[in-house]
Design an enzyme around this catalytic site. Structure first.
Site, PDB file in Angstrom:
ATOM      1  N   THR A 182      37.579  18.718 -16.778  1.00 38.52           N
ATOM      2  CA  THR A 182      36.288  18.138 -16.414  1.00 38.52           C
ATOM      3  C   THR A 182      35.221  19.224 -16.519  1.00 38.52           C
ATOM      4  O   THR A 182      35.513  20.374 -16.199  1.00 38.52           O
ATOM      5  CB  THR A 182      36.359  17.692 -14.944  1.00 38.52           C
ATOM      6  OG1 THR A 182      37.180  16.544 -14.892  1.00 38.52           O
ATOM      7  CG2 THR A 182      35.013  17.382 -14.330  1.00 38.52           C
ATOM      8  N   GLY A 212      38.109   9.026  -9.896  1.00 32.24           N
ATOM      9  CA  GLY A 212      38.522  10.333  -9.376  1.00 32.24           C
ATOM     10  C   GLY A 212      37.459  10.944  -8.472  1.00 32.24           C
ATOM     11  O   GLY A 212      36.571  10.251  -7.956  1.00 32.24           O
ATOM     12  N   ASP A 213      37.551  12.230  -8.300  1.00 31.62           N
ATOM     13  CA  ASP A 213      36.607  12.944  -7.427  1.00 31.62           C
ATOM     14  C   ASP A 213      35.250  13.204  -8.091  1.00 31.62           C
ATOM     15  O   ASP A 213      34.245  13.389  -7.413  1.00 31.62           O
ATOM     16  CB  ASP A 213      37.200  14.308  -7.028  1.00 31.62           C
ATOM     17  CG  ASP A 213      37.477  15.182  -8.257  1.00 31.62           C
ATOM     18  OD1 ASP A 213      38.068  14.667  -9.234  1.00 31.62           O
ATOM     19  OD2 ASP A 213      37.086  16.364  -8.247  1.00 31.62           O
ATOM     20  N   GLY A 236      41.967  14.806  -8.898  1.00 35.02           N
ATOM     21  CA  GLY A 236      40.879  14.309  -8.071  1.00 35.02           C
ATOM     22  C   GLY A 236      41.302  13.775  -6.717  1.00 35.02           C
ATOM     23  O   GLY A 236      40.558  13.882  -5.733  1.00 35.02           O
TER      24      GLY A 236
HETATM   25  C1  SD4 Z   1      39.755  13.525 -12.008  1.00 30.25           C
HETATM   26  N1  SD4 Z   1      38.956  15.700 -11.388  1.00 30.25           N
HETATM   27  O1  SD4 Z   1      39.462  12.480 -12.560  1.00 30.25           O
HETATM   28  C2  SD4 Z   1      39.057  14.780 -12.488  1.00 30.25           C
HETATM   29  C3  SD4 Z   1      39.771  15.299 -13.667  1.00 30.25           C
HETATM   30  C4  SD4 Z   1      39.601  16.746 -13.935  1.00 30.25           C
HETATM   31  O2  SD4 Z   1      40.036  18.627 -14.981  1.00 30.25           O
HETATM   32  O3  SD4 Z   1      38.930  17.462 -13.289  1.00 30.25           O
HETATM   33  N2  SD4 Z   1      40.180  17.300 -14.862  1.00 30.25           N
HETATM   34  O4  SD4 Z   1      40.610  13.623 -11.130  1.00 30.25           O
END
Ligand code: SD4
Length: 322
Positions: A182, A212-213, A236
């Protein structure tokens, strides 16, 4: 493993990895001028663009938005925007948020067909009374705001999805060292004002509808212009369960350096998340003085820092070593 045993394991790990001494790792002297921090090596490109925006008179909010836009628009990046890895049903669904120096924020989740979700999040912040729009409603809003409907699934990603689907045989993989990236960016302008944003196609092979987060203010991103800003990458669910980015900022409010704050929250997550050794979680943080830090569970996390006119990739310290 029960929590006491996990705590002991982590304490032992702490000394084995020099964990307690890591606070010296982040940048700890006040810095003049703009500072831009973003996750992973792709953050270098994003930082360059963000810096350019600041130099040409853009606000710190413009800088973070435009900085990550170039990653969202790159079909070769498989974890953000167009070309992102699809969910278990083969749909690319995007999550993003943005937050400014006035504590205003906007967010979109489970958004399909729009290349630059972070810009839609900014429109939610600026043109509605709400903070967050999701799914069909977010798409309808984006189209009304003039964004174009696009096909986000590339042939390359479709082929990878087909292979992965066979391999997984119905299992949902957690984010570990192989499958993440991300982009989160936090920045401070020359006047000391902060903004941040975060954008992702989320965990690959997630359930359809999973959020997600990254679009959750306080989890994937938090900015408090009196204190600092933080953003997260990785699994996340673990970040949401611990209100990760808000906690990193809160620790900075209570005097921790950005580096110490990231370490403490990663350690807290590891203490509370049963399968912490199987997941990746990383944070980066920046405070009002322009000091920076980053820390992750797994080795391999990198971030990019533009500070004092120099843009550099930094290999983060981690709780675990390969
Ligand atoms: C998630 N935090 O959807 C994100 C994915 C992510 O590095 O950060 N990937 O959970």
């Amino acid at each position: 493993m029960n929590s006491r045993r996990r705590f002991l394991t982590l304490s032992a790990l702490g000394s084995a990895t020099g964990f307690s001494a890591l606070s010296a790792f982040g940048q700890k002297k006040p810095v003049d001028g703009p500072v831009i921090l973003s996750t992973w090596n792709m953050g270098l490109r994003a930082n360059d663009r963000a810096y350019e925006v600041l130099q040409s008179g853009g606000s710190v909010l413009d800088c973070v938005e435009k900085g990550v836009n170039i990653i969202e628009s790159d079909p070769n990046v498989g974890t953000v925007g167009i070309g992102g890895f699809p969910d278990i049903d083969g749909n690319v669904t995007l999550d993003a948020c943005i937050m400014d120096q006035n504590q205003s924020c906007g967010s979109v989740a489970f958004l399909q067909h729009i290349v630059n979700p972070v810009s839609v999040a900014r429109k939610v912040m600026e043109n509605t009374k709400h903070v967050m729009l999701v799914g069909e409603g977010a798409l309808k809003f984006a189209l009304e705001q003039g964004f174009k409907r696009e096909m986000l699934l590339t042939e390359k990603r479709l082929a990878a999805w087909k292979n992965r689907k066979k391999e997984l045989d119905g299992q949902i993989p957690e984010i570990n060292v192989e499958n993440h990236d991300t982009i989160g960016m936090v920045a401070r302008d020359a006047d000391g004002n902060l903004s941040g944003c975060c954008t992702t196609s989320g965990a690959g092979m997630k359930l359809h509808g999973r959020v997600g987060d990254s679009p959750i203010i306080g989890a994937g991103l938090y900015v408090d212009n009196d204190v600092g800003a933080a953003t997260a990458t990785g699994w996340g669910e673990a970040v949401i369960e611990n209100a990760g980015s808000a906690m990193v900022v809160e620790l900075m409010r209570h005097g921790r350096s950005p580096q110490e704050a990231c370490e403490e929250i990663v350690k807290r997550i590891a203490n509370k998340f049963e399968r912490w050794k199987d997941i990746q979680v990383g944070f980066i943080a920046l405070n009002k003085a322009g000091e920076t830090g980053g820390f992750a569970i797994q080795e391999g996390f990198t971030y990019a820092r533009h500070s004092g006119g120099q843009n550099e990739a930094i290999k983060s310290k981690s709780l675990l070593r390969k």
